[in-house]
Design a protein around this motif. Structure first.
Motif, mmCIF file in Angstrom:
data_model
loop_
_atom_site.group_PDB
_atom_site.id
_atom_site.type_symbol
_atom_site.label_atom_id
_atom_site.label_comp_id
_atom_site.label_asym_id
_atom_site.label_seq_id
_atom_site.Cartn_x
_atom_site.Cartn_y
_atom_site.Cartn_z
ATOM 1 N N GLU A 74 42.577 15.518 12.958
ATOM 2 C CA GLU A 74 43.863 15.138 12.356
ATOM 3 C C GLU A 74 44.275 16.146 11.289
ATOM 4 O O GLU A 74 45.444 16.529 11.209
ATOM 5 C CB GLU A 74 43.797 13.730 11.775
ATOM 6 N N ALA A 75 43.321 16.588 10.485
ATOM 7 C CA ALA A 75 43.623 17.586 9.457
ATOM 8 C C ALA A 75 44.080 18.906 10.078
ATOM 9 O O ALA A 75 44.873 19.643 9.477
ATOM 10 C CB ALA A 75 42.406 17.817 8.566
ATOM 11 N N ALA A 76 43.623 19.174 11.294
ATOM 12 C CA ALA A 76 44.028 20.389 12.017
ATOM 13 C C ALA A 76 45.368 20.200 12.736
ATOM 14 O O ALA A 76 45.780 21.065 13.507
ATOM 15 C CB ALA A 76 42.943 20.786 13.011
ATOM 16 N N GLN A 77 46.039 19.071 12.497
ATOM 17 C CA GLN A 77 47.367 18.781 13.052
ATOM 18 C C GLN A 77 47.383 18.614 14.571
ATOM 19 O O GLN A 77 48.376 18.914 15.234
ATOM 20 C CB GLN A 77 48.379 19.846 12.619
ATOM 21 N N LEU A 78 46.291 18.143 15.128
ATOM 22 C CA LEU A 78 46.227 17.958 16.572
ATOM 23 C C LEU A 78 47.224 16.897 17.061
ATOM 24 O O LEU A 78 47.670 16.954 18.209
ATOM 25 C CB LEU A 78 44.801 17.576 16.985
ATOM 26 N N MET A 79 47.596 15.965 16.185
ATOM 27 C CA MET A 79 48.571 14.942 16.588
ATOM 28 C C MET A 79 49.896 15.580 17.002
ATOM 29 O O MET A 79 50.536 15.114 17.943
ATOM 30 C CB MET A 79 48.806 13.920 15.471
ATOM 31 N N VAL A 80 50.295 16.623 16.318
ATOM 32 C CA VAL A 80 51.542 17.317 16.657
ATOM 33 C C VAL A 80 51.444 17.908 18.059
ATOM 34 O O VAL A 80 52.347 17.752 18.886
ATOM 35 C CB VAL A 80 51.861 18.413 15.615
ATOM 36 N N GLU A 81 50.339 18.581 18.325
ATOM 37 C CA GLU A 81 50.126 19.186 19.647
ATOM 38 C C GLU A 81 50.163 18.122 20.751
ATOM 39 O O GLU A 81 50.787 18.314 21.791
ATOM 40 C CB GLU A 81 48.775 19.903 19.655
ATOM 41 N N TYR A 82 49.502 17.006 20.519
ATOM 42 C CA TYR A 82 49.455 15.959 21.544
ATOM 43 C C TYR A 82 50.780 15.227 21.692
ATOM 44 O O TYR A 82 51.137 14.808 22.796
ATOM 45 C CB TYR A 82 48.314 14.988 21.260
ATOM 46 N N THR A 83 51.540 15.087 20.622
ATOM 47 C CA THR A 83 52.877 14.494 20.735
ATOM 48 C C THR A 83 53.781 15.409 21.561
ATOM 49 O O THR A 83 54.554 14.938 22.404
ATOM 50 C CB THR A 83 53.477 14.224 19.345
ATOM 51 N N GLU A 84 53.666 16.710 21.359
ATOM 52 C CA GLU A 84 54.432 17.669 22.165
ATOM 53 C C GLU A 84 54.012 17.602 23.631
ATOM 54 O O GLU A 84 54.860 17.716 24.528
ATOM 55 C CB GLU A 84 54.259 19.085 21.612
ATOM 56 N N LEU A 85 52.732 17.395 23.897
ATOM 57 C CA LEU A 85 52.250 17.234 25.268
ATOM 58 C C LEU A 85 52.910 16.016 25.915
ATOM 59 O O LEU A 85 53.313 16.073 27.085
ATOM 60 C CB LEU A 85 50.721 17.082 25.276
ATOM 61 N N LEU A 86 53.038 14.931 25.176
ATOM 62 C CA LEU A 86 53.707 13.733 25.711
ATOM 63 C C LEU A 86 55.154 14.011 26.107
ATOM 64 O O LEU A 86 55.642 13.492 27.103
ATOM 65 C CB LEU A 86 53.684 12.599 24.682
ATOM 66 N N VAL A 87 55.825 14.834 25.318
ATOM 67 C CA VAL A 87 57.228 15.157 25.593
ATOM 68 C C VAL A 87 57.355 15.966 26.873
ATOM 69 O O VAL A 87 58.245 15.716 27.689
ATOM 70 C CB VAL A 87 57.845 15.927 24.399
ATOM 71 N N ARG A 88 56.460 16.902 27.107
ATOM 72 C CA ARG A 88 56.627 17.821 28.235
ATOM 73 C C ARG A 88 55.867 17.443 29.508
ATOM 74 O O ARG A 88 56.138 17.990 30.566
ATOM 75 C CB ARG A 88 56.297 19.244 27.824
ATOM 76 N N ASP A 89 54.919 16.490 29.434
ATOM 77 C CA ASP A 89 54.104 16.178 30.613
ATOM 78 C C ASP A 89 54.304 14.721 31.031
ATOM 79 O O ASP A 89 53.759 13.803 30.420
ATOM 80 C CB ASP A 89 52.630 16.457 30.306
#
Length: 179
Positions: A74-89
């Motif tokens: 979470e501190a590495a901001q992985l939530m942002v990456e995974y939210t973007e994955l939800l948008v595109r996949d």
């Protein structure tokens, strides 16, 4: 298989979970996932606590090394990456929505709480907010249910296949607790 598939709670489990959390365990109805050594990793908690508080997090990650690993991600901001994955996949998005629905159905086996109706955990079904909750759900539900929780577990430094439990300092009394 009847869901949710978890083990009954023992007095020893409750003592371990209390040590893991640093406070008394509350309203635990089952152990949804265990470490390979048998210690609780994920607990299932009543949707309304005994004090009346609505509690949406049915699957609660308690293992200290697992929670630390999720905090690091979470501190590495992985939530942002995974939210973007939800948008595109679309496929991941559909599986995540199905995970949300399954989570709600599991929790509702222990009661419907109007204040949290439709609210699961971790940001499901549209965003990624808490990797702890999503990893807990993935561990409890098993492979193929929560794609974001599984991705977080794959990226973490913790593995459910390797015991890294501290000495919890509890005896081996294993009496089952009635919920």
């Amino acid at each position: 298989m009847t869901r949710p598939p978890f083990d009954p709670v023992t007095e020893r489990d409750l003592r371990i979970v209390s040590v893991q959390l640093g406070r008394p365990a509350r309203d635990v109805v089952g152990i949804a996932a265990r470490c390979v050594c048998g210690a609780p990793t994920v607990v299932s908690t009543r949707p309304r606590l005994s004090d009346g508080t609505p509690f949406p997090t049915f699957y609660y990650l308690t293992h200290p090394v697992a929670t630390a690993a999720m905090s690091f991600l979470e501190a590495a901001q992985l939530m942002v990456e995974y939210t973007e994955l939800l948008v595109r996949d679309e496929e991941v998005r559909a599986a995540y929505r199905a995970a949300h629905e399954q989570y709600l159905a599991d929790r509702e086996m222990f009661g419907v709480v109007e204040e949290i109706a439709g609210v699961s955990a971790g940001g499901m079904p549209t965003r990624v907010k808490c990797l702890h909750a999503l990893a807990g759900h993935a561990l409890a539900a098993g492979p193929g249910v929560n794609p974001i929780g599984e991705l977080a577990l794959e990226r973490s430094t913790w593995s459910p296949d390797v015991c890294r439990c501290p000495d919890y300092g509890v005896d081996d009394v294993d009496a089952e607790v009635t919920a």
